[in-house]
Design an enzyme around this catalytic site. Structure first.
Site, PDB file in Angstrom:
ATOM      1  N   LYS A 281       0.870  -1.181   0.000  1.00 39.54           N
ATOM      2  CA  LYS A 281       0.000   0.000   0.000  1.00 39.54           C
ATOM      3  C   LYS A 281       0.905   1.229   0.000  1.00 39.54           C
ATOM      4  O   LYS A 281       1.669   1.441   0.945  1.00 39.54           O
ATOM      5  CB  LYS A 281      -0.909  -0.006   1.234  1.00 39.54           C
ATOM      6  CG  LYS A 281      -1.915   1.140   1.238  1.00 39.54           C
ATOM      7  CD  LYS A 281      -2.931   0.948   2.379  1.00 39.54           C
ATOM      8  CE  LYS A 281      -3.918   2.111   2.409  1.00 39.54           C
ATOM      9  NZ  LYS A 281      -3.912   2.846   3.658  1.00 39.54           N
TER      10      LYS A 281
ATOM     11  N   HIS B 128      -4.530   2.667  14.909  1.00 38.40           N
ATOM     12  CA  HIS B 128      -4.877   1.265  14.642  1.00 38.40           C
ATOM     13  C   HIS B 128      -3.660   0.396  14.934  1.00 38.40           C
ATOM     14  O   HIS B 128      -2.537   0.891  15.048  1.00 38.40           O
ATOM     15  CB  HIS B 128      -5.275   1.083  13.165  1.00 38.40           C
ATOM     16  CG  HIS B 128      -4.137   1.316  12.213  1.00 38.40           C
ATOM     17  ND1 HIS B 128      -3.646   2.579  11.919  1.00 38.40           N
ATOM     18  CD2 HIS B 128      -3.360   0.448  11.509  1.00 38.40           C
ATOM     19  CE1 HIS B 128      -2.633   2.476  11.079  1.00 38.40           C
ATOM     20  NE2 HIS B 128      -2.428   1.186  10.823  1.00 38.40           N
TER      21      HIS B 128
ATOM     22  N   ASP C  44      -1.791  -3.125  13.180  1.00 43.12           N
ATOM     23  CA  ASP C  44      -1.804  -3.868  11.917  1.00 43.12           C
ATOM     24  C   ASP C  44      -2.269  -5.300  12.166  1.00 43.12           C
ATOM     25  O   ASP C  44      -1.832  -5.940  13.128  1.00 43.12           O
ATOM     26  CB  ASP C  44      -0.406  -3.896  11.286  1.00 43.12           C
ATOM     27  CG  ASP C  44       0.011  -2.536  10.754  1.00 43.12           C
ATOM     28  OD1 ASP C  44      -0.842  -1.627  10.683  1.00 43.12           O
ATOM     29  OD2 ASP C  44       1.205  -2.363  10.412  1.00 43.12           O
TER      30      ASP C  44
ATOM     31  N   HIS D 219      -0.668   2.691  16.350  1.00 47.32           N
ATOM     32  CA  HIS D 219       0.046   3.772  15.664  1.00 47.32           C
ATOM     33  C   HIS D 219      -0.894   4.549  14.755  1.00 47.32           C
ATOM     34  O   HIS D 219      -2.014   4.106  14.477  1.00 47.32           O
ATOM     35  CB  HIS D 219       1.251   3.224  14.874  1.00 47.32           C
ATOM     36  CG  HIS D 219       0.911   2.162  13.882  1.00 47.32           C
ATOM     37  ND1 HIS D 219       0.618   0.855  14.248  1.00 47.32           N
ATOM     38  CD2 HIS D 219       0.801   2.180  12.523  1.00 47.32           C
ATOM     39  CE1 HIS D 219       0.360   0.133  13.170  1.00 47.32           C
ATOM     40  NE2 HIS D 219       0.450   0.914  12.106  1.00 47.32           N
TER      41      HIS D 219
END
Length: 356
Positions: A216, A235, A237, A291
């Protein structure tokens, strides 16, 4: 201004607006913590620092030297869940090619990029897009992106990959091959730290053929009111491991010991996150850190993020039996990777509706 699913943040940023649309303004709780990223970067003496791990000795023939390197990596994975990797074995020339290719794609007019646009509603998740509201409050993030599967090579759809610039496919392909080999070394080191065989964690995230790498490229345009917006909201990962390159513009923040810490820009490094998958398998011994990404009004920020993910349905994610005992019961229920992702979205939506 009407914000639709096709609104590109780059177009908004270049339209001359002085105030951002309300859809991009964060919640009151978040606004109290959003700071000037350049001031934060210059004020890092008072902050804890994301560990820098030198991988030069990870393949050392001297057992003591190799173990020292592995110990430092595992310590960072346990205490932080994120680190700057240096001397990682991927050449600066190749990394510069990857960055030049991504920048070249985003330098094109929006109309050109639209030829690669995704369509989340119809299930076409690969391609060029902007973040749709994914929480009950309906907030948007100040970013556009390009997302596609990059490994295993036989699972790629090269028709989705940018044809401009010419070096995009060869540079990205070679970078991902080398990153996949690096992931094996990292997983081996983490396995040994849990008292397991070297290949165990890799096997449990899908093995050489099952682990999926998705790239991404995040493009964060200049923002006229950066104190009100986020490039990416807070969020963790879902991946096993996440590897990040960036264009040396600060923005990544980690929630460490109850405060937001801005990661400094370390030349020639790759940032690596431990993802939820490894946190679950290790029963919390390795951390998946919360993060987010700040934006600014002076410089465009770009990051290249490779998520290393297990297959969605094939593997049941749960703490490995060797990490569980009477004193340390399992912290996570068994779920497939797909179920874990769905659980996170469900939980987030419920929290947004009822923060209590």
């Amino acid at each position: 201004m009407l914000i639709s699913a096709n609104t590109r943040v780059e177009s908004l940023a270049k339209s001359g607006i002085h105030q951002i649309p309300k859809e991009y303004i964060r919640t009151q709780d978040e606004l109290t913590t959003i700071t000037d990223v350049f001031a934060e970067e210059n004020n890092q003496q008072c902050q804890p620092q994301v560990p820098i791990i030198d991988l030069n000795d990870i393949d050392s023939k001297d057992p003591k030297t190799q173990e020292k390197c592995r110990h430092e990596l595992r310590k960072a994975a346990s205490e932080w869940g994120v680190m700057h990797l240096v001397n990682h074995g991927i050449s600066g020339d190749l990394i510069n090619r990857v960055k030049a290719a991504g920048e070249g794609f985003f330098d094109q007019p929006v109309e050109e990029k639209e030829k690669y646009s995704n369509d989340i509603a119809s299930g076409k998740i690969q391609g060029y897009g902007s973040k749709l509201a994914n929480n009950a409050c309906g907030q948007l993030e100040w970013e556009d992106y390009f997302f596609h599967l990059v490994f295993p090579e036989e699972k790629r759809d090269l028709t989705i990959w940018p044809s401009t610039p010419n070096d995009y496919i060869p540079a990205t392909t070679e970078y991902v091959r080398q990153l996949r080999a690096l992931a094996t070394k990292i997983l081996a080191t983490l396995s040994l730290g849990l008292g397991l065989e070297e290949g165990r964690l890799e096997k449990d995230v899908g093995g050489m053929d099952g682990l999926i790498l998705q790239l991404k490229i995040n493009y964060y345009p200049k923002c006229p009111q950066p104190e009100l917006a986020l490039g990416v909201e807070a969020h963790t990962d879902v991946s096993a491991l996440t590897f990040i390159l960036h264009n040396m513009v600060p923005g990544l923040q980690l929630f460490y010991n109850g405060q937001w810490v801005t990661a400094k820009c370390v030349p020639n490094s790759i940032i690596m996150h431990i993802g939820d998958t490894v946190e679950i398998l290790s029963n919390g011994k390795y951390k998946s850190i919360l993060h987010r990404g700040l934006v600014n009004k002076e410089k465009v920020r770009i990051s290249w993020v490779v998520f290393c993910e297990p297959p969605k349905e094939k593997i049941i994610l749960k703490p490995l039996s060797e990490t569980v005992s009477e004193e340390e019961p399992p912290l996570f229920p068994p779920r497939t990777f797909q179920q874990h992702m769905e659980h996170k979205v469900f939980k987030k939506n419920n929290e947004a509706v009822d923060p209590k």
